[in-house]
Design a protein around this motif. Structure first.
Motif, PDB file in Angstrom:
ATOM      1  N   ALA A  68       0.968  -1.138  -0.020  1.00  0.00           N
ATOM      2  CA  ALA A  68       0.039   0.005  -0.080  1.00  0.00           C
ATOM      3  C   ALA A  68       0.748   1.208  -0.146  1.00  0.00           C
ATOM      4  CB  ALA A  68      -0.808   0.003   1.268  1.00  0.00           C
TER       5      ALA A  68
ATOM      6  N   LYS B  15       1.966   2.031  -3.709  1.00  0.00           N
ATOM      7  CA  LYS B  15       0.840   1.729  -4.353  1.00  0.00           C
ATOM      8  C   LYS B  15       1.139   2.711  -5.886  1.00  0.00           C
ATOM      9  CE  LYS B  15      -2.416   5.104  -2.245  1.00  0.00           C
ATOM     10  NZ  LYS B  15      -1.512   5.487  -1.290  1.00  0.00           N
ATOM     11  N   GLU B  16       1.802   3.639  -5.883  1.00  0.00           N
ATOM     12  CA  GLU B  16       1.827   4.549  -7.095  1.00  0.00           C
ATOM     13  C   GLU B  16       2.938   4.178  -7.812  1.00  0.00           C
ATOM     14  OE1 GLU B  16       2.144   8.466  -5.651  1.00  0.00           O
ATOM     15  OE2 GLU B  16       0.049   8.597  -5.027  1.00  0.00           O
TER      16      GLU B  16
END
Length: 367
Positions: free
Chosen positions: A115, A118-119
Motif C-alpha cells: 500500500a 501503490k503508485e
C-alpha cells in the motif's frame, strides 16, 4: 542531486524492494518494480520487528499502519529446554527512546508495504536474463526477450538473488551457517505479549504472538547429519513445545539458514540491497530493519550526492559498518550454541540482559 527523470528498476517486491520504491519515488525518480512471483505471495509465517525496525517503518511513513496490524511485545524471555528461566528482559528498557517492538503476520507487513508503494507499477511474474552496464545506463533484458535501459538498477530479490548472480557470478552465492530452521504458525490463545525462547543442546524453540490467538514459531537445530523433524528436534523440551507443535497450522516451512557476505554491493549503476546484499542468520531479528534502513539511507545518499555512482559509494560506506555489526553478533550468538549446556545457562542467567543490551547498542542510533 534531484531524482526528476532518473529511471530506476527495482528487482524484487519484498521488504527491501517495496521500501526502496517508496523512498525513491518520493525523491522524484521514475520507479518500476519487477517480481518473479506471479502475484503478491508471501513466503514465511510471522515476523518480529525490534525497536529500530519500527523506527525505520515510521521514518518510511508506515509505522502507524504496521502497528495497527501487530502485537506490541513487552518482554523477551529465555529459558532452558526444561522451561527453567534464565533471562527476563523488558524490551522497553532495551529500546527506550527508539521505538516499540512489534510482531505480526509477515503477509500483513507485506500488505502495508504494498500500500505504501501503490503508485509504483509492479510487473508480476517477470524474471530478468541479463544486466549490462553500458557506462551510460544499465540495459536489462527480461525473460520475454524485451530489454530496457535504466539509470539505476536495485537488486532487492533476496537471499538467492538473480541480480547478484548476474553481476558477481555464482561465487557470490549465499552460504549455509550450520542450522536447519522450521517456521510455522500455531494456535495458542494463552500466549501473552512475550517473545519467548527455550534453548536446548543444539536446538531452540521460539514463540512470538502475532494476534488473533496465533503464535509465530521458529525452531532450529544442527544442519549436519540427517534432517530432523520438529517433533524429534524438540523431544524432551518442556511445555508449551508439544502443545504448540500439535496446534501447528498449514504446512511447516523448513530450510537451511543462510547468509550473504560480499566484498562489495555495487557494480557500475547496479546495487544490491536487503538480503540480496547482507542476509544474516535470523537470531538478531534484524533482516527487516536492515532492509528498510537501506531504502532510507539510499534515498538520502542519492539526494546528497552529485552522481549516482557517488551515491552508491556513499551508501556502502555508511551502511557496511552497521550490517557487519549485525552479522558479527549473529556469529557470536551461533558460537554460544557450542558452549557446554551448564556454562551456556550460567552465562545467560548472569549476563544475558547485559549481553542483549550490548549487542543492540549501536543499532539504537539512526543509520
Amino acid at each position: 542531486m534531484r531524482g526528476n527523470g532518473v529511471r530506476v528498476l527495482v528487482v524484487g517486491a519484498g521488504i527491501a524492494g517495496l521500501a526502496a520504491a517508496r523512498t525513491l519515488r518520493t525523491w522524484g525518480a521514475e520507479v518500476e518494480i519487477v517480481e518473479r512471483s506471479a502475484a503478491a505471495r508471501v513466503e514465511g509465517a510471522g515476523i518480529y520487528l525490534p525497536g529500530n525496525a519500527v523506527r525505520a517503518l515510521g521514518d518510511l511513513g508506515l509505522g502507524a499502519q504496521a502497528a495497527a496490524r501487530a502485537v506490541r511485545i513487552e518482554r523477551q524471555r529465555v529459558g532452558d529446554h526444561r522451561g527453567r528461566p534464565l533471562m527476563d528482559l523488558a524490551v522497553s528498557d532495551l529500546w527506550h527512546g527508539v521505538g516499540p517492538c512489534l510482531a505480526m503476520h509477515r503477509a500483513d507487513l507485506h500488505e502495508v508495504l504494498l500500500a505504501g508503494a501503490k503508485e509504483v507499477p509492479i510487473r508480476w511474474g517477470v524474471t530478468i536474463e541479463s544486466v549490462v552496464d553500458t557506462g551510460e545506463d544499465v540495459r536489462v533484458t527480461f525473460a520475454d526477450g524485451t530489454s530496457q535501459g535504466y539509470d539505476l538498477v536495485l537488486g532487492a530479490d533476496g537471499v538467492h538473488s538473480t541480480v547478484r548472480r548476474l553481476i558477481f557470478g555464482a561465487a557470490a552465492s549465499a552460504r549455509q551457517v550450520g542450522q536447519y530452521a522450521w517456521r510455522f504458525l500455531a494456535r495458542w490463545p494463552d500466549s501473552g505479549p512475550v517473545w519467548s525462547v527455550m534453548v536446548g543442546r543444539g536446538g531452540a524453540f521460539l514463540t512470538i504472538p502475532i494476534g488473533d490467538g496465533l503464535v509465530y514459531v521458529y525452531c532450529d537445530g544442527p544442519l549436519d547429519g540427517p534432517r530432523v523433524e520438529p517433533r524429534e528436534l524438540l523431544a524432551g523440551f518442556a511445555e508449551p513445545a508439544a502443545t504448540v507443535l500439535a496446534a501447528a497450522r498449514d504446512g511447516l516451512q523448513g530450510g537451511p539458514v543462510e547468509e550473504v557476505s560480499l566484498p562489495r554491493w555495487s557494480r557500475g549503476l547496479t546495487l544490491l540491497i536487503g538480503d540480496a546484499a547482507h542476509a544474516t542468520s535470523p537470531n538478531m531479528a534484524e533482516g527487516a530493519a536492515m532492509a528498510v534502513e537501506d531504502a532510507l539511507v539510499l534515498a538520502d545518499c542519492l539526494a546528497a550526492a552529485g552522481t549516482i555512482t557517488g551515491a552508491l559509494r556513499a551508501f556502502e560506506e555508511r551502511r557496511r559498518p552497521r550490517t557487519e555489526w549485525v552479522r558479527a553478533q549473529t556469529h557470536r550468538r551461533d558460537r554460544s550454541r557450542s558452549l557446554p549446556t551448564p556454562l551456556r545457562n550460567l552465562v545467560l542467567g548472569r549476563l544475558g540482559e547485559k549481553l542483549f543490551h550490548s549487542s543492540y547498542a549501536p543499532l539504537r542510533k539512526r543509520p
